[in-house]
Design a protein around this motif. Structure first.
Motif, short mmCIF file in Angstrom:
data_model
loop_
_atom_site.label_atom_id
_atom_site.label_comp_id
_atom_site.label_asym_id
_atom_site.label_seq_id
_atom_site.Cartn_x
_atom_site.Cartn_y
_atom_site.Cartn_z
N ILE A 836 0.81 -1.14 -0.07
CA ILE A 836 -0.22 -0.07 -0.08
C ILE A 836 0.81 1.43 -0.07
O ILE A 836 1.95 1.43 0.68
CB ILE A 836 -0.90 0.08 1.43
CG1 ILE A 836 -1.59 -1.28 1.45
CG2 ILE A 836 -1.80 1.25 1.18
CD1 ILE A 836 -2.57 -1.65 0.37
N GLU A 837 0.43 2.11 -0.73
CA GLU A 837 1.25 3.44 -0.84
C GLU A 837 0.20 4.63 -0.52
O GLU A 837 -1.02 4.38 -0.78
CB GLU A 837 1.72 3.73 -2.08
CG GLU A 837 3.10 2.78 -2.17
CD GLU A 837 4.00 3.28 -3.47
OE1 GLU A 837 3.39 3.62 -4.56
OE2 GLU A 837 5.23 2.87 -3.45
N PRO A 838 0.86 5.59 -0.20
CA PRO A 838 -0.21 6.88 0.07
C PRO A 838 -1.18 7.43 -1.27
O PRO A 838 -2.29 7.52 -1.40
CB PRO A 838 0.71 8.05 0.43
CG PRO A 838 1.62 7.32 1.10
CD PRO A 838 2.03 6.32 0.32
N ASP A 839 -0.41 7.02 -2.35
CA ASP A 839 -1.30 7.29 -3.61
C ASP A 839 -1.69 6.04 -4.40
O ASP A 839 -1.66 6.07 -5.58
CB ASP A 839 -0.23 8.03 -4.73
CG ASP A 839 1.05 7.40 -5.08
OD1 ASP A 839 1.24 6.25 -4.45
OD2 ASP A 839 1.94 7.78 -5.81
N ALA A 869 -5.68 -0.40 2.01
CA ALA A 869 -5.83 0.66 0.98
C ALA A 869 -7.01 1.60 1.27
O ALA A 869 -7.02 2.56 0.79
CB ALA A 869 -6.11 -0.07 -0.34
N LEU A 870 -7.80 1.10 1.96
CA LEU A 870 -9.13 1.83 2.43
C LEU A 870 -8.58 3.02 3.30
O LEU A 870 -9.27 3.95 3.53
CB LEU A 870 -10.21 1.13 3.07
CG LEU A 870 -10.86 -0.02 2.17
CD1 LEU A 870 -11.69 -0.97 3.05
CD2 LEU A 870 -11.52 0.73 1.27
N PHE A 871 -7.16 2.79 3.93
CA PHE A 871 -6.89 3.94 4.68
C PHE A 871 -6.33 5.14 3.87
O PHE A 871 -6.40 6.43 4.37
CB PHE A 871 -5.55 3.48 5.43
CG PHE A 871 -5.03 4.40 6.44
CD1 PHE A 871 -5.69 4.25 7.81
CD2 PHE A 871 -4.13 5.22 6.41
CE1 PHE A 871 -5.08 5.05 8.90
CE2 PHE A 871 -3.61 5.92 7.31
CZ PHE A 871 -4.17 6.05 8.64
N ASN A 872 -6.37 5.22 2.63
CA ASN A 872 -5.87 6.23 1.80
C ASN A 872 -7.28 7.13 1.37
O ASN A 872 -7.22 7.40 0.26
CB ASN A 872 -4.98 5.96 0.77
CG ASN A 872 -3.58 5.27 1.15
OD1 ASN A 872 -2.98 5.76 2.00
ND2 ASN A 872 -3.24 4.19 0.39
N THR A 873 -7.86 7.32 2.24
CA THR A 873 -9.02 8.25 2.00
C THR A 873 -9.15 9.39 3.25
O THR A 873 -8.49 9.28 4.33
CB THR A 873 -10.39 7.54 2.12
OG1 THR A 873 -10.41 6.68 3.24
CG2 THR A 873 -10.23 6.47 0.82
N ARG A 917 5.06 -0.25 -8.21
CA ARG A 917 5.14 0.88 -7.33
C ARG A 917 6.47 0.65 -6.40
O ARG A 917 7.27 -0.46 -6.57
CB ARG A 917 3.92 0.59 -6.28
CG ARG A 917 3.62 -0.70 -5.54
CD ARG A 917 2.41 -0.61 -4.91
NE ARG A 917 1.23 -0.49 -5.87
CZ ARG A 917 -0.08 -0.70 -5.76
NH1 ARG A 917 -0.24 -1.69 -4.76
NH2 ARG A 917 -0.68 -0.44 -6.56
N ASN A 918 6.75 1.47 -5.54
CA ASN A 918 7.90 1.17 -4.89
C ASN A 918 8.05 -0.15 -4.12
O ASN A 918 6.92 -0.53 -3.47
CB ASN A 918 8.02 2.53 -3.79
CG ASN A 918 8.30 3.57 -4.32
OD1 ASN A 918 9.19 3.66 -5.31
ND2 ASN A 918 7.90 4.93 -3.62
N GLY A 919 8.97 -0.59 -4.38
CA GLY A 919 9.32 -2.09 -3.63
C GLY A 919 8.73 -3.23 -4.14
O GLY A 919 8.77 -4.32 -3.82
N LEU A 954 -2.11 16.05 5.13
CA LEU A 954 -3.09 15.26 5.54
C LEU A 954 -3.00 13.86 5.44
O LEU A 954 -3.41 13.25 6.31
CB LEU A 954 -4.33 15.71 5.13
CG LEU A 954 -4.72 17.28 5.59
CD1 LEU A 954 -5.80 17.68 5.08
CD2 LEU A 954 -4.80 17.68 7.47
N MET A 955 -2.31 13.49 4.30
CA MET A 955 -2.32 12.01 4.00
C MET A 955 -1.13 11.66 4.39
O MET A 955 -0.90 10.00 4.58
CB MET A 955 -2.70 11.90 2.49
CG MET A 955 -4.04 12.01 2.28
SD MET A 955 -5.35 11.15 2.95
CE MET A 955 -4.89 9.57 2.43
N GLU A 956 0.01 11.99 4.43
CA GLU A 956 1.18 11.38 4.69
C GLU A 956 1.99 11.82 5.69
O GLU A 956 3.14 11.58 6.12
CB GLU A 956 2.11 11.76 3.37
CG GLU A 956 1.69 11.17 1.93
CD GLU A 956 2.39 11.61 0.88
OE1 GLU A 956 3.61 11.52 0.60
OE2 GLU A 956 1.76 12.63 -0.16
#
Length: 960
Positions: A836-839, A869-873, A917-919, A954-956
Motif C-alpha cells: 500500500i502507498e499513500p497514492d 488501501a481503504l486507509f488512503n481516504t 510501485r515502490n518495492g 493530511l495524508m502523509e
C-alpha cells in the motif's frame, strides 16, 4: 425509547428490492438535540422569543454557465422565482447538502454514507447556492418591542431579506452567530416572509498570483464544512424592549477577590434613557439526570441568591449604547469552579428606568474561576494545572447535539483527561455549555486552518472576514468558565511553507500574531494565546504549541524537541500518526500485529503515546492531546446494523421516529447511519456508549500511573529456505509483463528440459496445446505456477485440464498474509507483503481463488482480512470503512494455492504482475525466494514514485 426491529421474512417478501437482504434497523424516539432556546424563563416577560426552526422552502440556483472559479468574485444570486420552489422542504436547522457532510466525493463500496436526511433529493448535494424561505406571524406579546432576528450559524455567505427589504446584505462567516434588527420591516398584523440566500464560501475564493495551494479562501475555512450550504444552526426571532442589555461580560478576578461586570446597554428609542442596573447572582442547579438518556438534556434552575449587584444611575443617549461597569468584592460568597467542582452561577440583571419600572431582564451564566499563564505554567485559581485533552474534526451531522458532546466529554474524563480543543473552527455553543457543566477546560479555536488550505493573506477583505469571525467567537464564549484560552489559528505552517524566500515570511508572522493578540482587547481575563502547531510564530506569542507525528522515542533528539527556552508554557496539541500512519510506518512497535488488524495498528499508536507521556510529557508539558483519541482510539459503531453477510444499505441505521416539530430548538435528523461515529449516546440501546481501543487504553494507563503494553517489534521467524531452483521456465508471449518481471528480479529463465519450476502467464499464452503442455510438465514431476491476474482471463481450458472448477472471487488486496494451510511464506514479515502507498491506485491482486480447486488445495498466500488501501481516504471515511471491511463476511481471498497434479505440482496465483510501485520487485523477490527460486542479485529498476509530487500533509503526515 429505543426499539430494535428485525423484520420477519414475510415482510421482506413485500419489499422485493431488498428480498436478498436481512434488514435490521433501530428506532430512536427521543429528542436528538435536547437543548433550550436563547431566552430563559428568568428573562420573561421583558424578553420573548420565537424559534423559526422548521420546514423551509428551498429553491436551488444554478451556477451561471462559464462562471470562472477562484477569481474572488462570486456569481450573482438572482431573486427566487415564484414557481421554482422544490417540493421537498429543508428541515432547518440543517444544510440543504447535509447528506454530503462527511463525504468529499462519491462514496466507495465500503465507505460510511452520511445519509442523515433521506427525504432530501440527492441532487441537493451538488447545489452551491440557493434561497430558503419561511413565512411567520408576529405573536401578540411581541408587539411594541424591538424584533431581533438571530442566527446561530449559516453555512456559507448569507443574505437576509424580510418582506422584500434587505436586512443583511452579506454575512460571510459559517461558524459564528449574527443578529439584525428587523423591526421596521415587519408587519405586526400580517403574515411575514423571511428569505435567506446562501452562496457556498468556495464561490468567493481568490487564488493567489504566486502561491498555488492554500492561499485562496477569503476568510476562515474551518474543517470538513467548507462545502456546506444552508442554515445549519438555530434561528430565532427575539422581542426585546427599546432599551435593553446588549451584552454582559462577567470577569472573575479570583486573585483580586473581585467580580467585575461590564454591561453594554442599547437604547434604540429616540429619547435619552436614564436607567439603573441591579443584579442577583444565584446558584445554578443542574436538573439533568444521570442516565445516558437524561444526562445530556439541558435542564436547570436557579436557586438561592448568593450576591447582589447594584449600579449607579446612568443615562444612555438615544440611538446609541453605553457600557456600565460594576466591581464587587466576593469575600467567599462564590465557590470556585474547576474541573472537579463545576460550581456555576446565574446572574439575572434587571434594568429599571428612573420611575423604578422594570424594562429589561438579562440572564448570564458564569463561573468563579481564573485561568492565567504565569511564567512557564498555566494556573487555575492561583495553582499550576496540567491539561490532558482530546480533539475531533466536525466530521458530520452527528455532532449537532448535546448528546454527542456529553458522550465525547464522558470518554475524555474516563481516560483521565480534563480538557478539550474544539478543533479547527468554532463548534456549536452547546459544546462550551457542556464543558462548563461537566468540568473540562476548553481551548477555543478559530476556523483558520492552514493544513486544510488557509486563506489569502494578501487580501485585505480576507483579513477583515477573519477578524469579524474571531471577534464573534470571543464575544460568544468569553463568559464560559471552561474556556482557558484562545487558539487563533491551526497549522498555518502549511501555508507559510510556500512563502519564498524564507525571509519574506516575517511580515506574515507579524500579521498573524497581531491578529491573535486582538483577543486581549476583547477579553483581558485570559492570557493564553496560541497558534496551534506553529510553535511561537518565531517568538511572537507566549505559548509554544507544536504537533508531532509518530515514533517520538526515535525522533526526540532531532525533529521532536521541546524548545530550549523553558520559560513559556509547552503544548503538544496533536501527537502520533493516527491520521496518516499506515501499518508499515508503525510496525516497529508491534511487528505483524500492526498489519493484521485495525486494533493492532491502534495498539501501536497507544505504545507511542504511553512512552511519550510517561517518559517526557507528564513532566514537561502543560497541555497534551493525542491526535483524536475519540476518532482513532475507539471502534466505529455499527449503529442499527449487525448483518455482516452483506454491506449496509439505506435501510440500516438508527431512524429517529419522534414526531417532527416546528419551532423546536435543535436539529431533527431522520437517520443516523452505521459506522459514522465512535459514540453512541443512547441511539442504539443494544450497543455501548463507546468501545475503547489501544489509544484510549494508553491514555488511561499513562494518566493513572498504570502499565501498558510494551514494544515487541518483529519477532524472529524461520529463515528463508535455501534455493532449490537455479532457473525457471517460462510459458507465454515474449512481450509478456510476467517475463519482464522475472528479468527485473534477476531470475534465470531457461526452458530446457532440466528446468523444474515453470512460470505460466495465463493472460499471454498461445492457445495451441497449452493444456497438453501443462499436463505434460506435471507428468514429468515439475512444478507449474500459473498466473491469473484478472477475472477476465479465460480459464476454462485450465479447469478442463485440472478436472476441477476454479472460481475467481470478487476480492481485491495489496496486503497479504501467509496462507492458512502452509508455512511457505512464514519467513516473511507482513511488512514484506504490504504494497500500500499513500497514492494507492491499483490492487496487487484483483480477485481471489475459490471453488473446488481451493477446497482440495493448500492455501499458500491470502489477502489480509483488512484492506489497508481503504486507509488512503479522508479521515471521516477511512476508519469506518476499514472496520466495516474487517468485520464483513468476504469471498475467498486465497491469492496463491498449491495442489498436487499428476506427478508434479500446480500453483495458481492471482497476484497481478502488472502492478508497478515502490518495492514491487523486492516483494516479488521475497515471494520467489520462499518458493525456493534462486535470486541472483538486486532487482533491476525497482519502481520509484514521482520525486516532484507535492507532499500531502493530511495524508502523509508531518515533514520531519
Amino acid at each position: 425509547m429505543k426499539l430494535v426491529k428485525c423484520f420477519a421474512p414475510l415482510v421482506l417478501l413485500l419489499l422485493s428490492e431488498f428480498s436478498s437482504y436481512g434488514i435490521c434497523s433501530v428506532e430512536f424516539s427521543g429528542r436528538f438535540a435536547p437543548h433550550m432556546g436563547l431566552i430563559s424563563d428568568y428573562e420573561k416577560p421583558q424578553r420573548q422569543e420565537l424559534c423559526l426552526n422548521g420546514k423551509w422552502q428551498f429553491q436551488p440556483i444554478d451556477i451561471p454557465h462559464g462562471y470562472k472559479w477562484d477569481t474572488g468574485t462570486a456569481p450573482e444570486l438572482p431573486q427566487p422565482s415564484d414557481n421554482k420552489w422544490e417540493k421537498a422542504p429543508v428541515k432547518v436547522p440543517s444544510a440543504w447538502n447535509v447528506n454530503m457532510w462527511g463525504m468529499w466525493r462519491n462514496p466507495g463500496k465500503y465507505d460510511p454514507v452520511p445519509l442523515y436526511y433521506p427525504s432530501y433529493p440527492d441532487k441537493w448535494r451538488h447545489v452551491s447556492m440557493g434561497w430558503l424561505s419561511k413565512d411567520f406571524n408576529i405573536p401578540d406579546n411581541f408587539k411594541g418591542k424591538r424584533l431581533i432576528l438571530h442566527f446561530d450559524g449559516v453555512a456559507g455567505e448569507a443574505k437576509v431579506i424580510i418582506n422584500g427589504h434587505v436586512a443583511v446584505e452579506s454575512h460571510y462567516d459559517t461558524f459564528t452567530p449574527f443578529e439584525v434588527d428587523i423591526t421596521d420591516n415587519v408587519n405586526s398584523n400580517e403574515k411575514n416572509n423571511i428569505l435567506v440566500g446562501v452562496r457556498k464560501q468556495r464561490l468567493f475564493n481568490k487564488k493567489h498570483k504566486v502561491y498555488n495551494w492554500g492561499w485562496d479562501a477569503m476568510g476562515p475555512r474551518g474543517s470538513y464544512m467548507n462545502d456546506l450550504c444552508g442554515i445549519y444552526q438555530d434561528v430565532y426571532l427575539m422581542a426585546l424592549p427599546e432599551t435593553y442589555i446588549e451584552d454582559v461580560f462577567v470577569q472573575p478576578q479570583v486573585q483580586n477577590n473581585t467580580l467585575s461586570i461590564d454591561y453594554t446597554v442599547r437604547n434604540v428609542s429616540q429619547k435619552d434613557k436614564t436607567i439603573k442596573l441591579s443584579g442577583k447572582v444565584r446558584d445554578w442547579i443542574n436538573l439533568a439526570g444521570e442516565s445516558i438518556m437524561e444526562a445530556p438534556v439541558e435542564k436547570w434552575q436557579l436557586a438561592d441568591t448568593v450576591m447582589t449587584i447594584n449600579s449607579k444611575p446612568a443615562t444612555v443617549p438615544a440611538g446609541s449604547t453605553k457600557t456600565i461597569s460594576v466591581d464587587i468584592k466576593v469575600d467567599g460568597k462564590l465557590k470556585l469552579w474547576d474541573m472537579e467542582n463545576t460550581n456555576l452561577y446565574g446572574l439575572v440583571t434587571t434594568v429599571n428606568d428612573n420611575s423604578g419600572k422594570t424594562i429589561d431582564q438579562k440572564y448570564t451564566r458564569f463561573g468563579w474561576r481564573e485561568f492565567k499563564v504565569v511564567g512557564s505554567d498555566l494556573h487555575l485559581n492561583g495553582k499550576p494545572v496540567k491539561l490532558y485533552a482530546d480533539i475531533l474534526h466536525p466530521f458530520s451531522e452527528f455532532i449537532m447535539t448535546r448528546r454527542t458532546a456529553w458522550a465525547w466529554f464522558t470518554m475524555i474524563k474516563d481516560f483521565g483527561g480534563n480538557a478539550v480543543r474544539l478543533h479547527a473552527q468554532p463548534w456549536p455553543k452547546f459544546y462550551i455549555d457542556m464543558a462548563d457543566e461537566m468540568g473540562l477546560a476548553v481551548l477555543d479555536e478559530t476556523g483558520l486552518f492552514g493544513s486544510a488550505g488557509g486563506f489569502n493573506m494578501d487580501e485585505p477583505q480576507a483579513w477583515k472576514n477573519c477578524e469579524d469571525h474571531y471577534k464573534a467567537l470571543i464575544l460568544r464564549d468569553r463568559n464560559s468558565p471552561s474556556v482557558f484560552g484562545w487558539s487563533f489559528a491551526n497549522e498555518m505552517f502549511a501555508v507559510f511553507g510556500q512563502i519564498q524566500p524564507v525571509e519574506a515570511r516575517s511580515e506574515y508572522y507579524d500579521k498573524l500574531a497581531n491578529f491573535g493578540k486582538q483577543a486581549l482587547k476583547l477579553d483581558p481575563t485570559r492570557n493564553w494565546l496560541s497558534c496551534d502547531g506553529d510553535e511561537t510564530l518565531e517568538g511572537r506569542v507566549g505559548v509554544w504549541s507544536k504537533h508531532w507525528g509518530d515514533n517520538w522515542l526515535e525522533k526526540q533528539h532531532h525533529s521532536f524537541k521541546l524548545p530550549e527556552d523553558d520559560s513559556l508554557p509547552a503544548m503538544l496539541g496533536e501527537f502520533t500518526g493516527s491520521y496518516y500512519g499506515l501499518p508499515h510506518w508503525m510496525d516497529y512497535m508491534l511487528g505483524d500485529q500492526t498489519h493484521r488488524t485495525y486494533a493492532g495498528r491502534v495498539d501501536a499508536m497507544g505504545i507511542d503515546i504511553y512512552e511519550m507521556l510517561t517518559q517526557m510529557g507528564l513532566e514537561k508539558l502543560d497541555y497534551f492531546s493525542a491526535s483524536e483519541t475519540v476518532w482513532f482510539g475507539l471502534e466505529h459503531i455499527s449503529l442499527g446494523y449487525n448483518d455482516y453477510s452483506r454491506l449496509p444499505n439505506e435501510n440500516d441505521g438508527v431512524f429517529l421516529t419522534a414526531r417532527y416539530q416546528e419551532g423546536l430548538p435543535g436539529a431533527q435528523p431522520e437517520r443516523i447511519p452505521p459506522f459514522v461515529t465512535t459514540l453512541n449516546p443512547g441511539w442504539d440501546s443494544s450497543q455501548k456508549l463507546y468501545y475503547p481501543l489501544g489509544m484510549f487504553n494508553a491514555m488511561k494507563a499513562a494518566l493513572n500511573g498504570e502499565p501498558f503494553m510494551e514494544r515487541t517489534g518483529y519477532l524472529p521467524g524461520p529463515p528463508i529456505p535455501a534455493a532449490r531452483y537455479d532457473k525457471v521456465g517460462f510459458i507465454g508471449n515474449d512481450s509478456s509483463p510476467l517475463k519482464d518481471l522475472l528479468n527485473r528480479c534477476r531470475i534465470n529463465i531457461d526452458n530446457s528440459d532440466q528446468t523444474y519450476f515453470i512460470m505460466v502467464d495465463a493472460a499471454n499464452i498461445a492457445d495451441n496445446n497449452k493444456a497438453a503442455a501443462i499436463e505434460k510438465l506435471c507428468e514429468e514431476g515439475k512444478t507449474v505456477m500459473i498466473y491469473i491476474p484478472s477475472k477476465d482471463i479465460d480459464i476454462l481450458w485450465l479447469e478442463k485440464t485440472l478436472g476441477t472448477k476454479i472460481e475467481l472471487t470478487d476480492r481485491q488486496s495489496s496486503n497479504f498474509v501467509p496462507g492458512a494451510d502452509s508455512n511457505v511464506f512464514a519467513p516473511l514479515k507482513l511488512e514484506d507483503m504490504f504494497l500500500i502507498e499513500p497514492d494507492h491506485k491499483r490492487y496487487a491482486s484483483i480477485c481471489g481463488l475459490g471453488g473446488e480447486f481451493t477446497n482440495g488445495a493448500k492455501s499458500l498466500l491470502e489477502a489480509s482480512n483488512i484492506d489497508w488501501a481503504l486507509f488512503n481516504t479522508p479521515e471521516d471515511i477511512k476508519c469506518g470503512a476499514l472496520q466495516l471491511f474487517e468485520k464483513l463476511v468476504k469471498p475467498s481471498g486465497v491469492v496463491m494455492a498449491h495442489k498436487n497434479f499428476q506427478a508434479g505440482h500446480i500453483i495458481l496465483t492471482t497476484l497481478d504482475y502488472n502492478v508497478r510501485r515502490n518495492g514491487i520487485e523486492h516483494f516479488w523477490q521475497n515471494i520467489f525466494s520462499c518458493l525456493k527460486v534462486n535470486i541472483s542479485g538486486k532487482p533491476i529498476n525497482d519502481y520509484i514514485s514521482d520525486p516532484n509530487k507535492r507532499h500531502d500533509l493530511l495524508m502523509e503526515g508531518p515533514i520531519d
